[in-house]
Design a protein around this motif. Sequence first.
Motif: not given
Length: 96
Positions: A2-3, A87, A89-96
């Motif tokens: 996904s990256n 998780s 990576s997901f947090e970095k992409r969705t939560i700024l």
Amino acid sequence: GSNVQPRFAGLLFAVVIGPMMLFGCAYYPYTSLTVLGPLRMVFLVNPLVFMSEAMRMAVTPNVPHMRAPMLFGGMAAHLFLFGWMGSRSFEKRTIL
């Protein structure tokens, strides 16, 4: 995966997935790597080794395979590692 940008998906398969499958003990049992000596420990970095060995243990129990504690420990370690990385990576992409 996904990256990686979609335009580099072919490169991902050629450079990462192909060698992972080749060195993932899908075509040979891990126990046959004893001829490599200590170098066979490098293969344990590949998560496909544990998946291949688990499938081999389930389907052909009379073929030599990795011992169960090592197999399940490796699967758990990779599950934890990739779960944590995903998780994060997901947090970095969705939560700024």
